[in-house]
Design an enzyme around this catalytic site. Structure first.
Site, PDB file in Angstrom:
ATOM      1  N   HIS A 143      70.899  93.066  36.900  1.00 24.07           N
ATOM      2  CA  HIS A 143      69.486  92.768  36.662  1.00 24.07           C
ATOM      3  C   HIS A 143      69.070  93.516  35.400  1.00 24.07           C
ATOM      4  O   HIS A 143      68.830  94.716  35.431  1.00 24.07           O
ATOM      5  CB  HIS A 143      68.635  93.251  37.842  1.00 24.07           C
ATOM      6  CG  HIS A 143      68.760  92.385  39.043  1.00 24.07           C
ATOM      7  ND1 HIS A 143      67.876  91.372  39.326  1.00 24.07           N
ATOM      8  CD2 HIS A 143      69.677  92.350  40.019  1.00 24.07           C
ATOM      9  CE1 HIS A 143      68.256  90.775  40.435  1.00 24.07           C
ATOM     10  NE2 HIS A 143      69.340  91.347  40.881  1.00 24.07           N
ATOM     11  N   ALA A 198      70.824  85.117  44.571  1.00 28.72           N
ATOM     12  CA  ALA A 198      72.166  85.085  45.143  1.00 28.72           C
ATOM     13  C   ALA A 198      71.977  85.232  46.645  1.00 28.72           C
ATOM     14  O   ALA A 198      71.141  86.006  47.082  1.00 28.72           O
ATOM     15  CB  ALA A 198      72.977  86.240  44.597  1.00 28.72           C
ATOM     16  N   SER A 208      70.547  87.684  40.851  1.00 20.96           N
ATOM     17  CA  SER A 208      71.791  88.384  40.501  1.00 20.96           C
ATOM     18  C   SER A 208      72.838  87.400  39.996  1.00 20.96           C
ATOM     19  O   SER A 208      73.103  86.391  40.631  1.00 20.96           O
ATOM     20  CB  SER A 208      72.370  89.087  41.738  1.00 20.96           C
ATOM     21  OG  SER A 208      71.448  89.969  42.271  1.00 20.96           O
ATOM     22  N   MET A 224      68.115  89.147  50.079  1.00 15.01           N
ATOM     23  CA  MET A 224      67.252  90.345  50.085  1.00 15.01           C
ATOM     24  C   MET A 224      66.102  90.241  49.088  1.00 15.01           C
ATOM     25  O   MET A 224      65.564  91.264  48.653  1.00 15.01           O
ATOM     26  CB  MET A 224      68.091  91.587  49.759  1.00 15.01           C
ATOM     27  CG  MET A 224      69.287  91.783  50.677  1.00 15.01           C
ATOM     28  SD  MET A 224      70.329  93.135  50.100  1.00 15.01           S
ATOM     29  CE  MET A 224      71.789  92.911  51.131  1.00 15.01           C
ATOM     30  N   SER A 225      65.734  89.028  48.721  1.00 14.74           N
ATOM     31  CA  SER A 225      64.678  88.896  47.706  1.00 14.74           C
ATOM     32  C   SER A 225      63.806  87.670  48.007  1.00 14.74           C
ATOM     33  O   SER A 225      63.740  87.210  49.140  1.00 14.74           O
ATOM     34  CB  SER A 225      65.316  88.761  46.313  1.00 14.74           C
ATOM     35  OG  SER A 225      66.024  87.549  46.205  1.00 14.74           O
ATOM     36  N   TYR A 260      64.530  97.047  48.706  1.00 14.25           N
ATOM     37  CA  TYR A 260      65.561  98.018  49.108  1.00 14.25           C
ATOM     38  C   TYR A 260      65.789  99.112  48.066  1.00 14.25           C
ATOM     39  O   TYR A 260      66.410 100.133  48.358  1.00 14.25           O
ATOM     40  CB  TYR A 260      66.893  97.325  49.454  1.00 14.25           C
ATOM     41  CG  TYR A 260      67.570  96.613  48.300  1.00 14.25           C
ATOM     42  CD1 TYR A 260      68.166  97.314  47.260  1.00 14.25           C
ATOM     43  CD2 TYR A 260      67.630  95.225  48.266  1.00 14.25           C
ATOM     44  CE1 TYR A 260      68.777  96.667  46.202  1.00 14.25           C
ATOM     45  CE2 TYR A 260      68.227  94.562  47.215  1.00 14.25           C
ATOM     46  CZ  TYR A 260      68.810  95.285  46.189  1.00 14.25           C
ATOM     47  OH  TYR A 260      69.393  94.627  45.148  1.00 14.25           O
ATOM     48  N   GLU A 261      65.294  98.908  46.850  1.00 17.76           N
ATOM     49  CA  GLU A 261      65.407  99.957  45.830  1.00 17.76           C
ATOM     50  C   GLU A 261      64.361 101.052  46.058  1.00 17.76           C
ATOM     51  O   GLU A 261      64.340 102.050  45.351  1.00 17.76           O
ATOM     52  CB  GLU A 261      65.228  99.357  44.433  1.00 17.76           C
ATOM     53  CG  GLU A 261      66.342  98.395  44.026  1.00 17.76           C
ATOM     54  CD  GLU A 261      66.050  97.713  42.703  1.00 17.76           C
ATOM     55  OE1 GLU A 261      66.181  98.357  41.656  1.00 17.76           O
ATOM     56  OE2 GLU A 261      65.675  96.513  42.716  1.00 17.76           O
ATOM     57  N   ASN A 289      78.719  84.332  48.479  1.00 18.39           N
ATOM     58  CA  ASN A 289      79.717  84.762  49.485  1.00 18.39           C
ATOM     59  C   ASN A 289      79.322  84.143  50.814  1.00 18.39           C
ATOM     60  O   ASN A 289      78.161  83.797  51.018  1.00 18.39           O
ATOM     61  CB  ASN A 289      79.712  86.294  49.612  1.00 18.39           C
ATOM     62  CG  ASN A 289      78.333  86.820  49.977  1.00 18.39           C
ATOM     63  OD1 ASN A 289      77.479  86.996  49.096  1.00 18.39           O
ATOM     64  ND2 ASN A 289      78.097  87.043  51.252  1.00 18.39           N
ATOM     65  N   HIS A 291      79.490  93.313  46.193  1.00 22.63           N
ATOM     66  CA  HIS A 291      78.465  92.946  45.215  1.00 22.63           C
ATOM     67  C   HIS A 291      79.092  92.320  43.962  1.00 22.63           C
ATOM     68  O   HIS A 291      78.502  91.448  43.332  1.00 22.63           O
ATOM     69  CB  HIS A 291      77.614  94.160  44.829  1.00 22.63           C
ATOM     70  CG  HIS A 291      76.531  93.846  43.839  1.00 22.63           C
ATOM     71  ND1 HIS A 291      75.497  92.963  44.113  1.00 22.63           N
ATOM     72  CD2 HIS A 291      76.312  94.255  42.560  1.00 22.63           C
ATOM     73  CE1 HIS A 291      74.706  92.862  43.053  1.00 22.63           C
ATOM     74  NE2 HIS A 291      75.185  93.636  42.096  1.00 22.63           N
ATOM     75  N   HIS A 333      63.722  94.971  43.891  1.00 20.27           N
ATOM     76  CA  HIS A 333      63.803  94.653  45.318  1.00 20.27           C
ATOM     77  C   HIS A 333      63.179  95.768  46.146  1.00 20.27           C
ATOM     78  O   HIS A 333      63.183  96.934  45.733  1.00 20.27           O
ATOM     79  CB  HIS A 333      65.272  94.498  45.740  1.00 20.27           C
ATOM     80  CG  HIS A 333      66.044  93.536  44.909  1.00 20.27           C
ATOM     81  ND1 HIS A 333      66.546  93.869  43.676  1.00 20.27           N
ATOM     82  CD2 HIS A 333      66.400  92.245  45.132  1.00 20.27           C
ATOM     83  CE1 HIS A 333      67.177  92.832  43.160  1.00 20.27           C
ATOM     84  NE2 HIS A 333      67.105  91.823  44.015  1.00 20.27           N
TER      85      HIS A 333
HETATM   86  N1  HPA Z   1      73.564  89.031  52.530  1.00 21.73           N
HETATM   87  C1  HPA Z   1      72.383  89.401  51.998  1.00 21.73           C
HETATM   88  N2  HPA Z   1      72.104  89.247  50.715  1.00 21.73           N
HETATM   89  C2  HPA Z   1      73.038  88.696  49.925  1.00 21.73           C
HETATM   90  C3  HPA Z   1      74.279  88.294  50.408  1.00 21.73           C
HETATM   91  C4  HPA Z   1      74.569  88.476  51.802  1.00 21.73           C
HETATM   92  O1  HPA Z   1      75.648  88.133  52.312  1.00 21.73           O
HETATM   93  N3  HPA Z   1      74.974  87.781  49.358  1.00 21.73           N
HETATM   94  C5  HPA Z   1      74.161  87.872  48.284  1.00 21.73           C
HETATM   95  N4  HPA Z   1      72.996  88.427  48.614  1.00 21.73           N
END
Ligand code: HPA
Length: 284
Positions: free
Chosen positions: A62, A114, A31, A218-219, A86-87, A242, A254, A84
């Site tokens: 993406h 990310a 991302s 998450m990837s 989660y999708e 972050n 996001h 992902h």
């Molecule tokens: N948590 C999970 N996945 C992420 C985060 C986060 O804080 N930042 C970017 N992807």
């Protein structure tokens, strides 16, 4: 119904009708990092929708295309966008592009993402080389029937396979050395993967820190597991977009993920462009 290998081979055949040079290095852009694809020379861009069985991303940031060409004279395949779990995608769908990269000829993978920063001393905007991972997604992409035809090197493709050097120590060393040469601050850390899509709670992040996590995302882990199953060498790079929940008390958005990606784009591009030719052993 066609098996996974046949489907992957069908995708490979479709890609090979569009390019003459099989890629040796695969790059998956996370991302906010998709801009790197513009570094590819003599680029042939194929939307995922035009590759048989390729999954389509539903997430902002993406774009969903495969860019083939060269970087520093090395044939590369760059995935601009990934899907992902989660999708709602299955493990097979999430890692299908990775299977295709392997069968296309990729022997070295640069996987990027990310991530949230779990450690306060790795601040927002940091680039981090992944030293290892903890897979807490509850899934494993290598589960299911084992197919040894996915072996890209002799001895790979086994039912059980080693993950003790999943993130190649040699490639990590090259990345650290190149970052130093370019005066880019680069640290190393353990990436912990969750399913998402909710960001974590502060209590989860405290627990993950205790477990030894430096980054959370998450990837990545599924692609890496499948790459290792095929015998592909992996370099993993995270961008801390972050601080993870509870580290600073700020809310996570996001949009930050995209914004931070743009801010570090120059460093990320400089590092990767210089690294690609170093990751490939010269042909004998
Ligand atoms: N948590 C999970 N996945 C992420 C985060 C986060 O804080 N930042 C970017 N992807």
């Amino acid at each position: 119904m066609a098996d996974l290998y046949s489907k992957a081979q069908e995708a490979v055949d479709a890609v090979l009708t569009r390019v003459s040079l099989p890629p040796r290095v695969g790059i998956i852009l996370g991302s906010g990092l998709g801009g790197f694809a513009s570094q590819v020379a003599d680029a042939v861009t194929i939307p995922y929708a035009e590759i048989p069985h390729f999954p389509q991303s539903t997430v902002a940031g993406h774009s969903g295309q495969l860019v083939l060409g060269t970087i520093g004279g090395i044939a590369v395949a760059v995935m601009q966008g990934r899907v992902h779990a989660y999708e709602g995608y299955s493990m097979e769908q999430v890692t299908f592009p990775m299977r295709v990269l392997g069968l296309l000829g990729v022997r070295t993978l640069i996987v990027t993402n990310a991530a949230g920063g779990v450690r306060a001393d790795i601040p927002q905007g940091s680039l981090v080389v992944i030293s290892d991972h903890i897979n807490l997604t509850g899934r494993n992409a290598a589960a299911g029937p084992n197919d040894e035809r996915f072996a890209c090197v002799p001895g790979a493709g086994q039912r059980f396979f080693d993950m003790s050097t999943a993130y190649s120590p040699q490639l990590r060393k090259l990345a650290m050395a190149e970052a130093e040469r370019q005066s880019i601050p680069l640290s190393e850390g353990v990436y912990l993967a969750v399913l998402g899509p909710s960001f974590e709670t502060p209590a989860e992040i405290r627990a993950f820190r205790t477990l030894g996590a430096d980054l959370v995302g998450m990837s990545t882990v599924h692609e890496v597991i499948v790459a290792r199953h095929m015998g592909i060498e992996v370099l993993g790079l995270s961008l801390v977009t972050n601080m993870a929940a509870g580290v600073t008390g700020e809310t996570i958005h996001h949009e930050d993920v995209m914004e931070i990606g743009r801010r570090v784009e120059r460093q990320f591009t400089g590092l990767l462009t210089a690294l690609v030719p170093q990751l490939v052993a010269p042909e004998l």
